[in-house]
Design a protein around this motif. Structure first.
Motif, PDB file in Angstrom:
ATOM      1  N   LEU A   2      93.876  15.604  14.659  1.00 57.61           N
ATOM      2  CA  LEU A   2      94.857  14.739  14.025  1.00 57.61           C
ATOM      3  C   LEU A   2      95.346  13.690  15.013  1.00 57.61           C
ATOM      4  CD1 LEU A   2      95.470  17.910  12.989  1.00 57.61           C
ATOM      5  CD2 LEU A   2      97.023  16.659  11.481  1.00 57.61           C
ATOM      6  N   THR A   3      95.722  12.563  14.463  1.00 58.41           N
ATOM      7  CA  THR A   3      96.308  11.508  15.276  1.00 58.41           C
ATOM      8  C   THR A   3      97.518  10.943  14.540  1.00 58.41           C
ATOM      9  OG1 THR A   3      95.832   9.450  16.463  1.00 58.41           O
ATOM     10  CG2 THR A   3      94.901   9.674  14.271  1.00 58.41           C
ATOM     11  N   ARG A   4      98.415  10.366  15.293  1.00 58.61           N
ATOM     12  CA  ARG A   4      99.604   9.784  14.676  1.00 58.61           C
ATOM     13  C   ARG A   4      99.337   8.294  14.402  1.00 58.61           C
ATOM     14  NH1 ARG A   4     104.994  11.628  14.962  1.00 58.61           N
ATOM     15  NH2 ARG A   4     104.564  12.900  16.817  1.00 58.61           N
ATOM     16  N   ASP A   5      99.482   7.904  13.134  1.00 58.99           N
ATOM     17  CA  ASP A   5      99.256   6.518  12.765  1.00 58.99           C
ATOM     18  C   ASP A   5     100.254   5.611  13.481  1.00 58.99           C
ATOM     19  OD1 ASP A   5      99.854   4.067  10.847  1.00 58.99           O
ATOM     20  OD2 ASP A   5      97.843   4.803  10.357  1.00 58.99           O
ATOM     21  N   LYS A   6      99.751   4.549  14.120  1.00 62.47           N
ATOM     22  CA  LYS A   6     100.616   3.693  14.931  1.00 62.47           C
ATOM     23  C   LYS A   6     101.631   2.915  14.094  1.00 62.47           C
ATOM     24  CE  LYS A   6      97.615   2.963  18.956  1.00 62.47           C
ATOM     25  NZ  LYS A   6      96.768   4.114  18.685  1.00 62.47           N
ATOM     26  N   LYS A   7     101.289   2.609  12.842  1.00 57.82           N
ATOM     27  CA  LYS A   7     102.200   1.832  12.001  1.00 57.82           C
ATOM     28  C   LYS A   7     103.212   2.719  11.273  1.00 57.82           C
ATOM     29  CE  LYS A   7      99.068  -2.040  11.159  1.00 57.82           C
ATOM     30  NZ  LYS A   7      98.346  -2.835  10.116  1.00 57.82           N
ATOM     31  N   THR A   8     102.712   3.795  10.670  1.00 58.70           N
ATOM     32  CA  THR A   8     103.594   4.625   9.835  1.00 58.70           C
ATOM     33  C   THR A   8     104.217   5.775  10.594  1.00 58.70           C
ATOM     34  OG1 THR A   8     101.796   6.095   9.154  1.00 58.70           O
ATOM     35  CG2 THR A   8     102.130   4.087   7.845  1.00 58.70           C
ATOM     36  N   GLU A   9     103.668   6.097  11.767  1.00 58.27           N
ATOM     37  CA  GLU A   9     104.127   7.234  12.566  1.00 58.27           C
ATOM     38  C   GLU A   9     103.867   8.575  11.862  1.00 58.27           C
ATOM     39  OE1 GLU A   9     105.492   7.206  15.723  1.00 58.27           O
ATOM     40  OE2 GLU A   9     104.827   5.115  15.685  1.00 58.27           O
ATOM     41  N   GLN A  10     102.955   8.580  10.879  1.00 58.88           N
ATOM     42  CA  GLN A  10     102.629   9.811  10.158  1.00 58.88           C
ATOM     43  C   GLN A  10     101.363  10.433  10.744  1.00 58.88           C
ATOM     44  OE1 GLN A  10     104.724  10.994   7.787  1.00 58.88           O
ATOM     45  NE2 GLN A  10     105.983   9.188   8.272  1.00 58.88           N
ATOM     46  N   TRP A  11     101.352  11.778  10.788  1.00 59.22           N
ATOM     47  CA  TRP A  11     100.165  12.499  11.244  1.00 59.22           C
ATOM     48  C   TRP A  11      99.075  12.449  10.169  1.00 59.22           C
ATOM     49  CZ3 TRP A  11      99.318  13.940  16.054  1.00 59.22           C
ATOM     50  CH2 TRP A  11     100.403  14.197  16.903  1.00 59.22           C
ATOM     51  N   ARG A  12      97.840  12.167  10.598  1.00 61.60           N
ATOM     52  CA  ARG A  12      96.705  12.181   9.677  1.00 61.60           C
ATOM     53  C   ARG A  12      95.483  12.756  10.403  1.00 61.60           C
ATOM     54  NH1 ARG A  12     100.233  11.811   6.717  1.00 61.60           N
ATOM     55  NH2 ARG A  12     100.616  10.282   5.050  1.00 61.60           N
ATOM     56  N   ILE A  13      94.561  13.338   9.638  1.00 65.54           N
ATOM     57  CA  ILE A  13      93.340  13.935  10.189  1.00 65.54           C
ATOM     58  C   ILE A  13      92.307  12.836  10.403  1.00 65.54           C
ATOM     59  CG2 ILE A  13      91.457  15.550   9.738  1.00 65.54           C
ATOM     60  CD1 ILE A  13      93.458  17.112   7.944  1.00 65.54           C
TER      61      ILE A  13
END
Length: 611
Positions: free
Chosen positions: A158-169
């Motif tokens: 998983l990484t944290r989206d730079k724009k939304t700050e949400q975790w995604r796979i």
């Protein structure tokens, strides 16, 4: 659904909100709509009602990595046709490259998720998990089921989206993964039908249909799934011995997204222009393939109409299909046969069930001229092949009174009874199969029309000794009980035929695969449908059981039958309407529908239907 994952590494509480409308249920974790009071989470999916479709909820804001992974796994078990909700748990690039239809991995329990120590911290920018479990089976991109074993271990990052700050796979395995109970809830086994390449019915001369079992998602328009799968062609395992009447390149007409029978139980299938110029006979065969296939899903379908290039190509009603192709499951046996206490062949009407009275079969095998220990009766019930009590000689004779017995058509040189001939079996072409268990020269043999010089059937990669043989009515598949190191397994092989020398065909059994991977001892078996067998056997350390199995190694939902002990034979017909019989130390037994086994007055050592 919930039961599987509760046994995995489930650390996120069910954050359940349920929404029900028009038979659709949305869930996160697993949830249901109560009759009154507050909405609440439940531990299992209300998936037994096939009218209810279950959808997962998308990820909530600020969900931690563990919740993202578990929510994604939940979404894999929903009824979302294109997995659009599951893709919301992925990064944009991962959602674009992920191919859920590539495979389905079935685990004993739901997948566990273990955090990787070096995977980072939730306040960091990346996080890693390992999905774990014990493999039970895989379903490939052709929807073909294969038993599997061993550990399952796949990375998820998983990484944290730079724009939304949400975790995604952003890293995940291709395909989908789920536990066994989720798989059983989400998928169903259905047969699609093709024609045997080199086998025709000895009775009618028509092509024989061959069932090709596949798994489809049960509540995601299974009829359209099956039609597409049928048109796309047979699975790789069956392809070398079957043909399809659909021309290469045929597909559903562009823009067709769902197929539904009309109020007259007629299904119209619009095809692309590749099918526009077919002849009447080919069109009828295509319609027969479709009819047999969709009736496995919706038995009420009575007619198939094919359209292409803006016009109707042909139409085939159910009552006309028998003039196009022959099916083993449509041939009802007139009699059940068994060997009595005097080693004579007797029979009774199969339609009478347990109330029938037995009578000797006319001819030398029924009048005591030649005592036998095993017999096979041809599908037309005009010939019988019997193995003598000592297992040494095989005779073929007519079932007409006064017919001469003649000389044996085959003899075994095995030193003991157990090292000689197995019970023979007939196929739809009227050919006879038998195995010689002589350790000095073990062979699987074919006698064309039950006579002449035996053809040795090649069995590449067969590991063990054949103890029992049963050919499917379609003549394209064979079931073998094979003994290796004291373990008796049921293997299904593909029968390949080619032209040989001296007017003899070249015949081989290819790609043997296990139909009973969980059983250590298979004591008796019989075909019991187009792709189903009934088996008597036991697991390691278990008790003897009677159950249905699919030829691909899967077990039907209603697979287990009432138990028996010390079973010596099981008699089933590919016509599912024919009653089930067995023999044991108690004699001849009958299984009426919906009840336990009943002991009949007749004395029998072996019972069987034609074939």
């Amino acid at each position: 659904m919930g039961a599987d994952r509760e046994r995995g590494d489930r650390r996120t509480p069910a954050r359940a909100v349920a929404y029900a409308a028009c038979g659709v249920v949305l869930l996160a974790g697993c949830a249901s709509m109560p009759d009154s009071g507050d909405l609440r989470g439940v531990d299992s999916t209300p998936g037994q009602d096939t009218q209810v479709r279950v959808f997962a909820m998308p990820p909530r804001d600020d969900a931690p990595p563990s919740e993202i992974v578990q929510g994604f796994l939940e979404a894999l078990t929903s009824d979302d046709p294109s997995y659009s909700t599951a893709r919301q748990y992925l990064t944009v690039n991962a959602a674009r490259t992920w191919e859920p239809e590539k495979s389905t991995t079935v685990l004993a329990d739901g997948p566990g998720s273990e955090a990787v120590p070096a995977g980072g911290r939730e306040e960091g920018e990346d996080y890693a998990f390992t999905l774990t479990g014990t493999k039970v089976a895989t379903v490939d991109d052709q929807q073909s089921y294969t038993p599997a074993s061993g550990d399952y271990s796949q990375p998820v990052h998983l990484t944290r989206d730079k724009k939304t700050e949400q975790w995604r796979i952003d890293v995940l395995p291709q395909g989908v993964v789920m536990g066994k109970s989720d798989f059983q809830r989400n998928y169903m086994s259905v047969n699609k039908y093709y024609f045997a390449s080199n086998t025709t019915s000895a009775v009618s001369g028509q092509p024989m249909t061959v069932a090709d079992p596949v798994y489809v998602r049960e509540r995601v328009d299974p009829m359209t799934q099956m039609v597409r799968s049928l048109i796309n062609g047979p699975t790789s395992w069956l392809r070398p011995v079957v043909r399809s009447s659909f021309p290469t390149g045929t597909a559903l007409q562009k823009g067709v997204t769902a197929l539904t029978p009309d109020d007259q139980n007629k299904l119209t299938v619009p095809l692309n222009d590749k099918a526009a110029r077919i002849g009447q006979d080919k069109c009828d065969e295509m319609a027969a393939q479709l009819l047999f296939t969709v009736q496995g899903l919706t038995p009420t379908v009575q007619e198939i109409a094919l359209r292409a290039d803006g016009r109707q190509l042909c139409s085939l009603a159910e009552e006309e299909s028998s003039a196009v192709a022959a099916r083993g499951s449509e041939t009802h046996p007139d009699n059940l046969y068994f060997i009595d206490g005097h080693h004579q062949l007797v029979r009774m009407a199969s339609s009478a069930g347990g109330d029938a009275k037995a009578e000797p079969v006319p001819g030398a095998l029924g009048d005591g001229t030649k005592p036998v220990r095993s017999v096979a009766v041809a599908l037309d019930e005009h010939q019988a092949a019997g193995v003598t009590v000592d297992g040494k000689n095989l005779y073929v004779t007519s079932t007409v009174a006064g017919s001469p017995l003649g000389d044996p058509v085959l003899q075994s040189a095995g030193k003991t009874e157990d090292d000689r001939l197995t019970t023979p079996t007939w196929d739809a072409q009227g050919d006879l199969w038998v195995a010689d268990r002589n350790p000095a020269d073990p062979r699987l043999l074919l006698l064309q029309k039950g006579r002449g010089e035996p053809v040795k059937v090649l069995t590449p990669r067969l590991d063990g000794r054949i103890n029992a043989v049963r050919v499917a009515a379609d003549g394209a598949r064979i079931a073998l009980v094979v003994d290796k190191d004291g373990k008796q397994s049921l293997l299904i092989g593909r029968i390949e035929r080619a032209a040989g020398s001296d007017d003899k065909p070249s015949v081989s059994v290819q790609e043997l695969r296990s139909a009973t991977p969980e059983l250590e001892q298979v004591r008796a078996m019989s075909w019991a449908g187009d792709s189903r067998l009934v088996v008597v056997g036991q697991e390691s350390g278990g008790v003897e059981q009677v159950q249905y199995v699919q030829c691909d190694g899967s077990i039907p939902e209603a697979g287990t039958l009432p138990g028996l002990t010390e079973v010596t034979s099981i008699a089933a017909s590919e016509d599912s309407e024919a009653p089930l019989f067995a023999t044991s130390k108690d004699g001849l037994l009958w299984l009426p529908g919906g009840s336990g086994w009943r002991t009949l007055k007749e004395t029998a050592s072996v019972a069987f239907y034609p074939g």
